[in-house]
Design a protein around this motif. Structure first.
Motif, PDB file in Angstrom:
ATOM      1  N   ALA A 191     -38.226  -8.194 -11.413  1.00  0.00           N
ATOM      2  CA  ALA A 191     -39.325  -7.596 -12.066  1.00  0.00           C
ATOM      3  C   ALA A 191     -40.518  -8.161 -11.283  1.00  0.00           C
ATOM      4  O   ALA A 191     -41.717  -7.383 -11.337  1.00  0.00           O
ATOM      5  CB  ALA A 191     -39.237  -7.774 -13.580  1.00  0.00           C
ATOM      6  N   GLY A 192     -40.703  -9.233 -11.214  1.00  0.00           N
ATOM      7  CA  GLY A 192     -41.827 -10.011 -10.484  1.00  0.00           C
ATOM      8  C   GLY A 192     -42.129  -9.255  -9.253  1.00  0.00           C
ATOM      9  O   GLY A 192     -43.134  -8.901  -8.765  1.00  0.00           O
ATOM     10  N   PHE A 193     -41.102  -9.177  -8.234  1.00  0.00           N
ATOM     11  CA  PHE A 193     -41.107  -8.766  -7.045  1.00  0.00           C
ATOM     12  C   PHE A 193     -41.699  -7.258  -7.074  1.00  0.00           C
ATOM     13  O   PHE A 193     -42.517  -6.872  -6.284  1.00  0.00           O
ATOM     14  CB  PHE A 193     -39.935  -8.671  -6.179  1.00  0.00           C
ATOM     15  N   LEU A 194     -41.180  -6.437  -7.873  1.00  0.00           N
ATOM     16  CA  LEU A 194     -41.702  -5.208  -7.953  1.00  0.00           C
ATOM     17  C   LEU A 194     -43.105  -5.135  -8.316  1.00  0.00           C
ATOM     18  O   LEU A 194     -43.753  -4.028  -7.872  1.00  0.00           O
ATOM     19  CB  LEU A 194     -40.705  -4.230  -8.890  1.00  0.00           C
ATOM     20  N   SER A 195     -43.556  -5.965  -9.224  1.00  0.00           N
ATOM     21  CA  SER A 195     -44.788  -5.900  -9.576  1.00  0.00           C
ATOM     22  C   SER A 195     -45.903  -6.345  -8.517  1.00  0.00           C
ATOM     23  O   SER A 195     -46.895  -5.597  -8.290  1.00  0.00           O
ATOM     24  CB  SER A 195     -44.884  -6.940 -10.915  1.00  0.00           C
ATOM     25  N   MET A 196     -45.275  -7.293  -7.652  1.00  0.00           N
ATOM     26  CA  MET A 196     -46.176  -7.759  -6.877  1.00  0.00           C
ATOM     27  C   MET A 196     -46.338  -6.516  -5.555  1.00  0.00           C
ATOM     28  O   MET A 196     -47.323  -6.512  -4.870  1.00  0.00           O
ATOM     29  CB  MET A 196     -45.632  -8.932  -5.934  1.00  0.00           C
ATOM     30  N   LYS A 197     -45.022  -5.941  -5.590  1.00  0.00           N
ATOM     31  CA  LYS A 197     -44.957  -4.724  -4.390  1.00  0.00           C
ATOM     32  C   LYS A 197     -46.138  -3.625  -4.994  1.00  0.00           C
ATOM     33  O   LYS A 197     -46.738  -2.862  -3.990  1.00  0.00           O
ATOM     34  CB  LYS A 197     -43.715  -4.187  -4.526  1.00  0.00           C
ATOM     35  N   ARG A 198     -46.478  -3.792  -6.029  1.00  0.00           N
ATOM     36  CA  ARG A 198     -47.420  -2.496  -6.821  1.00  0.00           C
ATOM     37  C   ARG A 198     -48.744  -3.241  -6.629  1.00  0.00           C
ATOM     38  O   ARG A 198     -49.763  -2.589  -7.545  1.00  0.00           O
ATOM     39  CB  ARG A 198     -47.022  -2.099  -8.164  1.00  0.00           C
ATOM     40  N   GLY A 199     -48.761  -4.437  -5.919  1.00  0.00           N
ATOM     41  CA  GLY A 199     -50.252  -4.731  -5.821  1.00  0.00           C
ATOM     42  C   GLY A 199     -50.640  -5.888  -7.050  1.00  0.00           C
ATOM     43  O   GLY A 199     -51.991  -6.316  -6.710  1.00  0.00           O
ATOM     44  N   LEU A 200     -49.820  -6.119  -7.665  1.00  0.00           N
ATOM     45  CA  LEU A 200     -50.273  -7.292  -8.638  1.00  0.00           C
ATOM     46  C   LEU A 200     -50.210  -8.751  -8.150  1.00  0.00           C
ATOM     47  O   LEU A 200     -49.200  -8.996  -7.625  1.00  0.00           O
ATOM     48  CB  LEU A 200     -49.143  -7.066 -10.165  1.00  0.00           C
TER      49      LEU A 200
END
Ligand code: ATP
Ligand code: MG
Length: 405
Positions: A194-203
Motif C-alpha cells: 500500500a505504501g509503494f502504491l501511494s508513493m507512486k501516486r505522488g504521496l
C-alpha cells in the motif's frame, strides 16, 4: 567512438494536468537530480513537454536504469546528436541498432526535416540509411507498416537527432506532488505494498508502527525497520514512528468484552495515528486493508473503526485479491521480509472469535467506561521517531510493479 549524448524524458500524465504542471515538473526535476546525484557530469534541462538529460560522457545505461524507478516518468529514449554529415549519420544509425536493449527483426526509418537546405530530402535519407543498415546489421528487414523498431531521424538547423527506442518508465506522479500521508505499517505483506502504491501516486509518506513489548519481540520491530528501509529506496529516506502500545492493549484486554477487543484496538490505533498525523502535518492515513480479507476488514468493521476520525483513510489495496497483493510484494522485494516469522501486536491479542460484524454503538458504549485519553497522549509522547535511509538505484523492482497494471 560514438555514444548516446542525451536521454529524452516524457512526463505522461503530468502534462495533462495543466494547472499544477509547474509544481509537478519541479518535483520531478528534484527527484531526478537526487537519483542521478553521483553522475556529476550529467545535466538536466526541462521544457513544458519534456526533459532532457545531457550525458556529457556519463553512461547512458546506468542512468536509464536509475530513471526507470522515478515516478512521474512515462517513458525514456536514448538519443544521439550528430553533425550534418551523411557518413556520420550512417554510423550513428548502426550504433543505435547495436545499442537496442531488445533484438529487433524489422525496422523502418522516419525522417523529419525542418532544415530545407540539407542536401537530402526525407525520402532520400530514408533510403540511404535503410540501405546502409541492411548492409551493416545482421538479420533485419524493412517493414514500413508494423516494424519492431522505428528509427527517427530529425534534421534540424543546428544538428541531426536520432532516437527511436521507447523505454517504459515507472509512470505515476512525482513523489511529493500529491502531499503527505501517514502509512500504518505492520510487519505484514499488505501495508508495504500500500505504501509503494501511494508513493507512486505522488504521496510523500511517513510510517507509523504499533508494537507491544514484551509481547512482541525486537525481531518483529526490526522487520518493520527493514520494510521502511525498502520504502526509503524510492524516497531516499523514510520516517518511522514507533508507538509503544502495550499499556493500551492490556487495558483493552481488561476492560472491553473479548469479541470487541479487536475492533477497539483498531480504533485506538487510528486515534493515535491521527494525532501523529496532525503533528506531522499530513492529510491522510494509509492502510493495507483489503475488503473481506480478515475479520477486521469487513465493511461493518471498517464502519465501526472509522468512526473515530474523519481524516481521509486511503486504502490502495481495498479491491485487490490477496494473491495479486502477494505477487506485488514479491516483485517489490518486500515479501521476503514480510514472510519472516514474527509476533504482530494484533495477533498476540487476537481473540478466538472476533466479531465480523461489530456495531458502532456497542464498541463506543464499551469504550465509554474506560479512560483512554491519558494513555493515548502518553503513547504519542513516547513515540520514537527513526529516520531510515534507502540505497539508491533499486529500480528494477519498480518496473516489475508496472507489469501488474
Ligand atoms: P498487513 O499484511 O499489512 O499486516 P493484514 O492483512 O495483516 O495487513 P490487519 O492485521 O487487519 O491486516 O491490518 C490491517 C491494516 O492495519 C494493516 O495493513 C496496517 O495498515 C494496519 N496495521 C495493522 N497492525 C499494525 C501495526 N502493528 N502497526 C501499524 N499498522 C498496523
Ligand atoms: Mg497484519
Amino acid at each position: 567512438m560514438m555514444k548516446f549524448d542525451h536521454i529524452i524524458i516524457r512526463y505522461g500524465e503530468i502534462s495533462t494536468k495543466k494547472r499544477n504542471r509547474k509544481g509537478f515538473v519541479d518535483k520531478l526535476k528534484a527527484n531526478i537530480r537526487w537519483v542521478l546525484e553521483e553522475f556529476s557530469n550529467a545535466k538536466l534541462s526541462a521544457n513544458r513537454e519534456r526533459m532532457y538529460i545531457l550525458l556529457y560522457g556519463e553512461d547512458p545505461q546506468d542512468i536509464i536504469e536509475r530513471l526507470k524507478g522515478v515516478f512521474g516518468i512515462q517513458s525514456l529514449s536514448p538519443a544521439l546528436k550528430v553533425g550534418k554529415d551523411i557518413e556520420e549519420i550512417k554510423s550513428a544509425a548502426v550504433y543505435y541498432f547495436e545499442q537496442l536493449s531488445e533484438k529487433v527483426s524489422t525496422f523502418k526509418i522516419t525522417t523529419k526535416r525542418s532544415d530545407k537546405d540539407f542536401p537530402y530530402n526525407t525520402d532520400e535519407l530514408n533510403h540511404i540509411l535503410g540501405g546502409h543498415l541492411l548492409e551493416n546489421t545482421e538479420g533485419i528487414t524493412v517493414d514500413v507498416k508494423k516494424p519492431d523498431f522505428n528509427l527517427r531521424v530529425e534534421v534540424r538547423r543546428e544538428a541531426i537527432y536520432l532516437t527511436g527506442e521507447v523505454i517504459p518508465g515507472a509512470g505515476g506522479l512525482p513523489l511529493g506532488s500529491s502531499g503527505k500521508a501517514m502509512l500504518m505499517l505492520s510487519g505484514g505483506i499488505d501495508s508495504p505494498v500500500a505504501g509503494f502504491l501511494s508513493m507512486k501516486r505522488g504521496l510523500e509518506i511517513e510510517c507509523i508502527h504499533f508494537y507491544s513489548p514484551p509481547f512482541t519481540s525486537e525481531r518483529s520491530r526490526q522487520k518493520t525497520v527493514d520494510l521502511a528501509e525498502k520504502l526509503a529506496e524510492v524516497s531516499g529516506s523514510m520516517k518511522l514512528h514507533i508507538v509503544p502500545f502495550t499499556e493500551i492493549q492490556l487495558l483493552i484486554q481488561k476492560q472491553i468484552p473479548e469479541n470487541y477487543t479487536m475492533t477497539s484496538t483498531r480504533r485506538l490505533m487510528l486515534r493515535i495515528a491521527d494525532k501523529i498525523r496532525e503533528r506531522q502535518e499530513a492529510m491522510a492515513i494509509i492502510t493495507g486493508e483489503s475488503l473481506g480479507q480478515v475479520a477486521s476488514q469487513t465493511l461493518s468493521s471498517m464502519y465501526a473503526i472509522n468512526e473515530v476520525t474523519n481524516t481521509p483513510i486511503l486504502r490502495p489495496l481495498i479491491t485487490i485479491d490477496k494473491t495479486d497483493i502477494i505477487g506485488m510484494a514479491r516483485d517489490l522485494n518486500t515479501l521476503e521480509i514480510s514472510n519472516r516469522p514474527y509476533e504482530d501486536c494484533c495477533t498476540v491479542f487476537t481473540p478466538a472469535s472476533p466479531k465480523t460484524k461489530p456495531r458502532r454503538e456497542k464498541v463506543a458504549f464499551y469504550e465509554s467506561f474506560v479512560d483512554f485519553d491519558a494513555l493515548i497522549d502518553e503513547a504519542v509522547q513516547k513515540t520514537e521517531i527513526l529516520t531510515v535511509s534507502g540505497v539508491k538505484g533499486r529500480k528494477s523492482d519498480l518496473e516489475e510493479l508496472e507489469n501488474l497494471f
